[in-house]
Design a protein around this motif. Sequence first.
Motif, mmCIF file in Angstrom:
data_model
loop_
_atom_site.group_PDB
_atom_site.id
_atom_site.type_symbol
_atom_site.label_atom_id
_atom_site.label_comp_id
_atom_site.label_asym_id
_atom_site.label_seq_id
_atom_site.Cartn_x
_atom_site.Cartn_y
_atom_site.Cartn_z
ATOM 1 N N ILE A 131 0.853 -1.186 0.000
ATOM 2 C CA ILE A 131 0.000 0.000 0.000
ATOM 3 C C ILE A 131 0.889 1.236 0.000
ATOM 4 C CG2 ILE A 131 -1.963 1.127 1.071
ATOM 5 C CD1 ILE A 131 -2.453 -1.780 0.228
ATOM 6 N N ARG A 132 0.601 2.156 -0.902
ATOM 7 C CA ARG A 132 1.390 3.384 -1.005
ATOM 8 C C ARG A 132 1.161 4.274 0.208
ATOM 9 N NH1 ARG A 132 5.897 4.939 -3.917
ATOM 10 N NH2 ARG A 132 5.960 7.218 -3.984
ATOM 11 N N LEU A 133 2.236 4.842 0.754
ATOM 12 C CA LEU A 133 2.170 5.731 1.914
ATOM 13 C C LEU A 133 2.553 7.146 1.508
ATOM 14 C CD1 LEU A 133 3.878 3.565 4.689
ATOM 15 C CD2 LEU A 133 1.433 3.904 4.307
ATOM 16 N N ASP A 134 2.193 8.086 2.351
ATOM 17 C CA ASP A 134 2.579 9.484 2.162
ATOM 18 C C ASP A 134 3.085 10.017 3.498
ATOM 19 O OD1 ASP A 134 3.022 11.972 1.147
ATOM 20 O OD2 ASP A 134 0.916 12.585 1.103
ATOM 21 N N LEU A 135 4.246 9.511 3.914
ATOM 22 C CA LEU A 135 4.847 9.877 5.203
ATOM 23 C C LEU A 135 6.187 10.577 4.927
ATOM 24 C CD1 LEU A 135 4.157 6.523 7.086
ATOM 25 C CD2 LEU A 135 2.761 8.588 7.106
ATOM 26 N N ARG A 136 6.116 11.778 4.425
ATOM 27 C CA ARG A 136 7.336 12.468 4.003
ATOM 28 C C ARG A 136 8.268 12.776 5.170
ATOM 29 N NH1 ARG A 136 4.694 16.851 -0.274
ATOM 30 N NH2 ARG A 136 3.702 15.285 -1.638
ATOM 31 N N GLY A 137 7.681 13.040 6.329
ATOM 32 C CA GLY A 137 8.528 13.409 7.459
ATOM 33 C C GLY A 137 9.009 12.236 8.288
ATOM 34 N N MET A 138 8.582 11.031 7.923
ATOM 35 C CA MET A 138 8.948 9.869 8.729
ATOM 36 C C MET A 138 10.334 9.382 8.359
ATOM 37 S SD MET A 138 7.039 6.194 9.019
ATOM 38 C CE MET A 138 7.754 4.854 9.947
ATOM 39 N N ARG A 139 11.205 9.217 9.374
ATOM 40 C CA ARG A 139 12.543 8.673 9.168
ATOM 41 C C ARG A 139 12.728 7.459 10.074
ATOM 42 N NH1 ARG A 139 15.539 10.248 4.672
ATOM 43 N NH2 ARG A 139 14.876 12.368 4.149
ATOM 44 N N THR A 140 13.393 6.466 9.567
ATOM 45 C CA THR A 140 13.650 5.245 10.314
ATOM 46 C C THR A 140 15.100 5.232 10.755
ATOM 47 O OG1 THR A 140 14.222 4.075 8.282
ATOM 48 C CG2 THR A 140 11.905 4.039 8.955
ATOM 49 N N PRO A 141 15.460 4.322 11.688
ATOM 50 C CA PRO A 141 16.878 4.238 12.079
ATOM 51 C C PRO A 141 17.807 3.989 10.903
ATOM 52 C CG PRO A 141 15.502 3.032 13.625
ATOM 53 C CD PRO A 141 14.602 3.463 12.526
ATOM 54 N N GLU A 142 17.304 3.390 9.837
ATOM 55 C CA GLU A 142 18.133 3.185 8.654
ATOM 56 C C GLU A 142 18.231 4.431 7.787
ATOM 57 O OE1 GLU A 142 15.706 1.332 9.645
ATOM 58 O OE2 GLU A 142 16.288 -0.769 9.783
ATOM 59 N N GLN A 143 17.560 5.536 8.212
ATOM 60 C CA GLN A 143 17.565 6.796 7.477
ATOM 61 C C GLN A 143 16.974 6.637 6.081
ATOM 62 O OE1 GLN A 143 18.427 9.835 8.767
ATOM 63 N NE2 GLN A 143 18.562 8.683 10.674
ATOM 64 N N ARG A 144 15.970 5.787 5.981
ATOM 65 C CA ARG A 144 15.259 5.617 4.718
ATOM 66 C C ARG A 144 13.788 5.964 4.939
ATOM 67 N NH1 ARG A 144 15.988 -0.267 2.632
ATOM 68 N NH2 ARG A 144 16.006 -0.736 4.869
ATOM 69 N N PRO A 145 13.243 6.892 4.178
ATOM 70 C CA PRO A 145 11.822 7.228 4.353
ATOM 71 C C PRO A 145 10.927 6.092 3.890
ATOM 72 C CG PRO A 145 12.718 8.392 2.462
ATOM 73 C CD PRO A 145 13.883 7.714 3.137
ATOM 74 N N ALA A 146 9.857 5.852 4.634
ATOM 75 C CA ALA A 146 8.913 4.790 4.281
ATOM 76 C C ALA A 146 7.988 5.281 3.178
ATOM 77 C CB ALA A 146 8.107 4.368 5.502
#
Length: 344
Positions: free
Chosen positions: A18-33
């Motif tokens: 499912i396509r997401l629109d979480l532009r401000g979300m960052r993960t510990p891997e520094q890859r946006p979801a």
Amino acid sequence: FRVVLHPRDNTRAVGYLIRLDLRGMRTPEQRPAAWVLWTAHEWIHCDEQMMPIESTYKEHGFGVNPWSPVMRSPVRAGFWPGEEGEDLVAGHIAIWMANVLLMKETKSATKQTIVSGDGALAARNQPSDSEVPNEIADGQAVSTVDMSMDLSLFTGTSDHVLERLANDYGMSLAQMKHQGVQSADARESMRIPLRELRREQHPIFRLFERGFVKRLAAVCEKDADTAMRFDPEGFRLDFGEAQTPMTPAEEVTQFEKERAAGLDNTVEFYMRRNPDADEDMARTAILKNIEVETWRVGEMRELQAMSGAMGAEQNGTPDDPNPTAGETAGKKAAQATSAQATAA
């Protein structure tokens, strides 16, 4: 969305992206979801290249995939439709663009004033507006240029796109524009293609709803409060079809025919006319109406007898030599009543 197929059976879906629109979300891997992958047991975020982000992995414990696809076309090996409805999106964008250009030309399509000649002695910083007069110097000439264009070019384009989209979904342009028709039968004829398309979709959505309610019950069993949990067994779905509004007289006539055929009753009819009333309120209101009408009929008998409706003569006027069936029956009833009174 995207479908993840079984490696050994390409007609079986094991997960959905499912396509997401979480532009401000960052993960510990520094890859946006950018995507989320759901299966029957877990979910995990993925980056733009659809590579899993390990730190977001979680088992949901539903036992089923909470996502359920709806497809009008059959599933074929190696092909799962995921772009249905994109024609509506593209059509809306095209109409929006045509409307933007229409608004721009509505502003710019005017007559422009052109001043020619020696402007050395002319006043400076004069506004070029139709509501403010301009001052020109000797030796200058004023002319106008018509910059307008036919704005129906944009409205015609919008109507063309809208008509094609409506035809794909069983509707005509006249129906989309809510144009008037001569009669209710003509409006019914306009809706025939749409109703045929809806009937074709009933089996598809029945299958979807049966699967969806089971998924909903599994999610509520895991995450919802006790009051919201339910058993999906015995779930049944009825599709209500919107009917063309009828006049009050047509509605009553239709009700009487259906009641005579055993398809409707007075309580249900009252509740349709009064949505806020329950069955007890409907029964009470109907009994009250019957009581009032019974009283009215009883009070009208004396007036009917005085007016001759029961077969009585008025001021010595002889009876009609050719009475109707109703008059004959009324006369016999009056004579029987009179005989009973005499015997008493």
